[in-house]
Design an enzyme around this catalytic site. Sequence first.
Site, PDB file in Angstrom:
ATOM      1  N   PHE A  33      26.763  60.025  28.369  1.00  0.00           N
ATOM      2  CA  PHE A  33      26.794  61.452  28.702  1.00  0.00           C
ATOM      3  C   PHE A  33      25.489  62.164  28.369  1.00  0.00           C
ATOM      4  O   PHE A  33      25.204  63.216  28.919  1.00  0.00           O
ATOM      5  CB  PHE A  33      27.953  62.148  27.956  1.00  0.00           C
ATOM      6  CG  PHE A  33      27.660  62.449  26.506  1.00  0.00           C
ATOM      7  CD1 PHE A  33      26.930  63.572  26.142  1.00  0.00           C
ATOM      8  CD2 PHE A  33      28.082  61.601  25.489  1.00  0.00           C
ATOM      9  CE1 PHE A  33      26.641  63.846  24.809  1.00  0.00           C
ATOM     10  CE2 PHE A  33      27.791  61.860  24.163  1.00  0.00           C
ATOM     11  CZ  PHE A  33      27.069  62.981  23.817  1.00  0.00           C
ATOM     12  N   GLU A  39      31.887  60.185  32.541  1.00  0.00           N
ATOM     13  CA  GLU A  39      32.891  61.097  33.097  1.00  0.00           C
ATOM     14  C   GLU A  39      32.795  62.501  32.486  1.00  0.00           C
ATOM     15  O   GLU A  39      33.427  63.430  32.962  1.00  0.00           O
ATOM     16  CB  GLU A  39      34.308  60.521  32.936  1.00  0.00           C
ATOM     17  CG  GLU A  39      34.753  60.195  31.524  1.00  0.00           C
ATOM     18  CD  GLU A  39      34.308  58.807  31.031  1.00  0.00           C
ATOM     19  OE1 GLU A  39      33.155  58.414  31.272  1.00  0.00           O
ATOM     20  OE2 GLU A  39      35.127  58.139  30.378  1.00  0.00           O
ATOM     21  N   SER A  68      27.233  53.543  23.697  1.00  0.00           N
ATOM     22  CA  SER A  68      27.422  53.255  22.271  1.00  0.00           C
ATOM     23  C   SER A  68      27.451  51.742  22.031  1.00  0.00           C
ATOM     24  O   SER A  68      27.741  50.959  22.945  1.00  0.00           O
ATOM     25  CB  SER A  68      28.715  53.900  21.787  1.00  0.00           C
ATOM     26  OG  SER A  68      29.796  53.370  22.513  1.00  0.00           O
ATOM     27  N   GLU A 124      26.228  56.035  13.204  1.00  0.00           N
ATOM     28  CA  GLU A 124      25.590  57.004  14.095  1.00  0.00           C
ATOM     29  C   GLU A 124      26.487  58.230  14.192  1.00  0.00           C
ATOM     30  O   GLU A 124      27.670  58.097  14.526  1.00  0.00           O
ATOM     31  CB  GLU A 124      25.411  56.373  15.483  1.00  0.00           C
ATOM     32  CG  GLU A 124      24.755  57.307  16.469  1.00  0.00           C
ATOM     33  CD  GLU A 124      24.574  56.682  17.851  1.00  0.00           C
ATOM     34  OE1 GLU A 124      25.511  56.042  18.357  1.00  0.00           O
ATOM     35  OE2 GLU A 124      23.481  56.841  18.421  1.00  0.00           O
ATOM     36  N   LYS A 159      27.757  54.105  37.744  1.00  0.00           N
ATOM     37  CA  LYS A 159      28.986  54.678  37.144  1.00  0.00           C
ATOM     38  C   LYS A 159      28.538  55.599  36.007  1.00  0.00           C
ATOM     39  O   LYS A 159      28.281  55.162  34.897  1.00  0.00           O
ATOM     40  CB  LYS A 159      29.866  53.530  36.613  1.00  0.00           C
ATOM     41  CG  LYS A 159      31.344  53.798  36.515  1.00  0.00           C
ATOM     42  CD  LYS A 159      31.761  54.954  35.660  1.00  0.00           C
ATOM     43  CE  LYS A 159      31.683  54.760  34.185  1.00  0.00           C
ATOM     44  NZ  LYS A 159      31.916  55.986  33.392  1.00  0.00           N
ATOM     45  N   CYS A 165      19.643  59.259  21.708  1.00  0.00           N
ATOM     46  CA  CYS A 165      19.562  57.945  21.046  1.00  0.00           C
ATOM     47  C   CYS A 165      18.251  57.793  20.314  1.00  0.00           C
ATOM     48  O   CYS A 165      18.098  56.886  19.505  1.00  0.00           O
ATOM     49  CB  CYS A 165      19.715  56.839  22.068  1.00  0.00           C
ATOM     50  SG  CYS A 165      18.375  56.852  23.244  1.00  0.00           S
TER      51      CYS A 165
HETATM   52  P1  NAD Z   1      29.996  55.557  25.470  1.00  0.00           P
HETATM   53  O1  NAD Z   1      29.721  54.187  25.003  1.00  0.00           O
HETATM   54  O2  NAD Z   1      31.246  56.229  25.020  1.00  0.00           O
HETATM   55  O3  NAD Z   1      30.019  55.605  27.079  1.00  0.00           O
HETATM   56  C1  NAD Z   1      28.997  55.020  27.849  1.00  0.00           C
HETATM   57  C2  NAD Z   1      29.578  54.587  29.183  1.00  0.00           C
HETATM   58  O4  NAD Z   1      30.564  53.579  28.961  1.00  0.00           O
HETATM   59  C3  NAD Z   1      30.262  55.702  29.952  1.00  0.00           C
HETATM   60  O5  NAD Z   1      29.938  55.602  31.311  1.00  0.00           O
HETATM   61  C4  NAD Z   1      31.745  55.451  29.701  1.00  0.00           C
HETATM   62  O6  NAD Z   1      32.551  55.865  30.775  1.00  0.00           O
HETATM   63  C5  NAD Z   1      31.815  53.945  29.535  1.00  0.00           C
HETATM   64  N1  NAD Z   1      32.878  53.535  28.616  1.00  0.00           N
HETATM   65  C6  NAD Z   1      33.343  54.218  27.542  1.00  0.00           C
HETATM   66  N2  NAD Z   1      34.337  53.535  26.926  1.00  0.00           N
HETATM   67  C7  NAD Z   1      34.494  52.383  27.630  1.00  0.00           C
HETATM   68  C8  NAD Z   1      35.369  51.253  27.487  1.00  0.00           C
HETATM   69  N3  NAD Z   1      36.254  51.182  26.500  1.00  0.00           N
HETATM   70  N4  NAD Z   1      35.272  50.254  28.384  1.00  0.00           N
HETATM   71  C9  NAD Z   1      34.361  50.311  29.385  1.00  0.00           C
HETATM   72  N5  NAD Z   1      33.520  51.365  29.568  1.00  0.00           N
HETATM   73  C10 NAD Z   1      33.576  52.386  28.697  1.00  0.00           C
HETATM   74  O7  NAD Z   1      28.715  56.441  25.080  1.00  0.00           O
HETATM   75  P2  NAD Z   1      28.531  58.013  25.203  1.00  0.00           P
HETATM   76  O8  NAD Z   1      29.333  58.694  24.151  1.00  0.00           O
HETATM   77  O9  NAD Z   1      28.668  58.462  26.617  1.00  0.00           O
HETATM   78  O10 NAD Z   1      26.976  58.129  24.850  1.00  0.00           O
HETATM   79  C11 NAD Z   1      26.479  58.203  23.549  1.00  0.00           C
HETATM   80  C12 NAD Z   1      26.033  56.850  23.044  1.00  0.00           C
HETATM   81  O11 NAD Z   1      25.038  56.300  23.902  1.00  0.00           O
HETATM   82  C13 NAD Z   1      25.376  56.909  21.665  1.00  0.00           C
HETATM   83  O12 NAD Z   1      25.805  55.829  20.903  1.00  0.00           O
HETATM   84  C14 NAD Z   1      23.891  56.804  21.971  1.00  0.00           C
HETATM   85  O13 NAD Z   1      23.100  56.288  20.915  1.00  0.00           O
HETATM   86  C15 NAD Z   1      23.926  55.856  23.117  1.00  0.00           C
HETATM   87  N6  NAD Z   1      22.702  55.934  23.905  1.00  0.00           N
HETATM   88  C16 NAD Z   1      21.819  54.903  23.779  1.00  0.00           C
HETATM   89  C17 NAD Z   1      20.620  54.948  24.463  1.00  0.00           C
HETATM   90  C18 NAD Z   1      19.643  53.825  24.333  1.00  0.00           C
HETATM   91  O14 NAD Z   1      18.711  53.785  25.113  1.00  0.00           O
HETATM   92  N7  NAD Z   1      19.795  52.901  23.408  1.00  0.00           N
HETATM   93  C19 NAD Z   1      20.326  56.042  25.294  1.00  0.00           C
HETATM   94  C20 NAD Z   1      21.261  57.064  25.406  1.00  0.00           C
HETATM   95  C21 NAD Z   1      22.447  56.997  24.700  1.00  0.00           C
END
Ligand code: NAD
Length: 496
Positions: A149, A176, A226, A382, A173, A281
Site C-alpha cells: 500500500f 487493496e 511485508s 517493524e 495486483k 520501507c
Molecule cells: P502486505 O504484505 O500486507 O501486502 C503486500 C501485498 O501482498 C498486497 O498486494 C496484499 O494484497 C498481498 N497480501 C497480503 N496478505 C496476503 C496473503 N496472506 N497472501 C497473499 N497475498 C497477500 O504489505 P503492506 O502492508 O501492503 O505494505 C507494507 C509492507 O511492505 C512493510 O512491511 C514494508 O516494509 C514493505 N515494503 C517493502 C519494500 C521493499 O522494497 N523492501 C517497499 C515497500 C514496502
Amino acid sequence: MNQLGHHINGETVTGRGDRHSAVFNPATGLQTAQLTLATGAEVEDAIQAATRALPSWSATPAVRRARIMMKFLQLLNDNIDELALLISREHGKVLDDARGEVTRGIEVVEFACGIPHLLKGEYSENVGTRVDSWSVRQPVGVCAGISPFNFPVMVPLWMFPIAIACGNTFIMKPSEKDPTSTLRLAELFAEAGLPAGVFNVVNGDKEAVDTLLTHPGISAVSFVGSTPIARYVQRVGIEHGKRVQALGGAKNHAIIMPDADLDSTVNALMGAAYGSAGERCMAISVAVAVGDIADPLMAALKERLEELRVLPGTHPDAEMGPLVTREHLDTVLSFVDSGLKEGAKLVVDGRRTDHPDHGDGFFMGGCLFDHVTPDMRIYQQEIFGPVLSVVRVDDYEQALELINRHEYGNGTAIFTREGHAAREFAARVQAGMVGINVPIPVPMAFHSFGGWKGSLFGDHHMHGMEGVRFFTKLKTITSRWQENNTQSQFSMPTMK
Ligand code: NAD
C-alpha cells in the site's frame, strides 16, 4: 460511492465477484470507494489476455516497444499532479511527497526507454576455427507483480515498465488499500498505444495472489510487501516453477557518530523517520547514538518533533499526514504502549492529536523513544509508523554489531564527518542500501533497489540491470559455418 474493478485486455472493467473491500480517505476517515475483489476466474481472464498478447509483443522490435514507453513517459509527466492527488487521497501522504513518489517511478520508465541498448547482447567472433558465439536476453513470458500500500505508483513502476520493455506481458495486483492510482497507470499506458492485454491490473486479495502464484501460465513474480508474505510468495512461487523476487520489511538503523553535524543530522532524521508517517520501507526507525552525542541529539529531536505539522496530506502546511487505515493506526499505537511497558522512555508522546483538521481521520503525531534496548519488541519488529527509537551505545563497533545482528537488512545510514568511519561502515555493514550522510539511500533507477537478510528473498534486486536480468532469460548461441564436416566427435567438444 466509487466502484473499482480491474483493467483487463486494454479496458477498465467492473468486477464480477461478490467479495468487496472498502477504500478510505485516511484524512477524513470516510469510505470513498468500494473495490470488487477479483475472483480466480477474473485473474484467469487477465492471464489469458496476457498470454494472447505475448507472441506479438515479444516479437515487436525493442525500438518500437521503447517508443510506446516514451509516450507513456510523456503522459506520466503530464499527469503527475493528478496521480499525486489520487495517492494522497487513498494513502494519506503529503502531496509533495506523493509527487516525489511519482517522480521516482517515472525515473524507472526513463530507464526502460533505453531498452534497445539494455538488451544488446555479447558477441565473440571465432571462439574456435570458423565458430562464432553470442548471447541474447529473451523475455520470460507472462509476469506478475504484487505491490504494497505504501507506494501505489512507484512500486508498480519498479516492476512492469522494465518487464514490458523486455518483451513480456504483465499482470499487476496492487494493494487493496489504495488501488485507484495504479488503475490510472493502466489507462495512461493504454492511451500511450500499448496493445490490449500487454498490461493488466487485477484488484484483489489473497485469492488473486494465490491464483497468480500457482497458475502454470505465469513465469515470473515480482513482489514487494511485508516479510511474512514475501517469504510465502517466494516459497509458493518457486514450488510452482516460477522465478521470484520478493522484497520484504525493514528496520533501518542510522548510526550517529559523535562528530556528526547535529543540525543536518536532525533534519535528515526527522524526514526519514516521520516523512510519509514512517510508512516507508526505507524509513529510519532506529537511531543509534554513539557516545556523548546522545543527549544533544535527543534534545534537538524533541524540540523539532514537537513542532511537526501533522495535517491532511492535501493541506499546504502539512509535513506528515495520517496513517493508511484505522487498523494500522491501532497497531502502531499498540507498539507505542508496548515500548512503554518494556521500559523505554517516551520522550515525545504523539498518541493523541486534537487538531480541528483531523476530524475522524487516522491521525497520530510523531513518537520518540529514548533508552530503547535490543530485547524490546519496538526494537525487534517493524512498526511502519511515525515512531523513532533511539538506542545509546558506547562506540562504533557496538553500533555496527546491532545492525549486523538484526533480522532485517534493507537500508542503513551513518552520519559522520570522518571519512575512515564512513568507508569502514560501507564495507562491513550487512544491508543492501547504504547512506553516508544520506538518510534514505534509495538507488536511482539505473542502479538497483533491494535489501539483504529478511528484507529480500530471491536473487535479484528491483529495476536497473538487475530488473532487466530478472525479466529476461539468457540464451547463448554457438554457430559454425563450414563446408563439410567429415568426422563424428564422441568426446567432449573443445575448440580447435
Ligand atoms: P502486505 O504484505 O500486507 O501486502 C503486500 C501485498 O501482498 C498486497 O498486494 C496484499 O494484497 C498481498 N497480501 C497480503 N496478505 C496476503 C496473503 N496472506 N497472501 C497473499 N497475498 C497477500 O504489505 P503492506 O502492508 O501492503 O505494505 C507494507 C509492507 O511492505 C512493510 O512491511 C514494508 O516494509 C514493505 N515494503 C517493502 C519494500 C521493499 O522494497 N523492501 C517497499 C515497500 C514496502
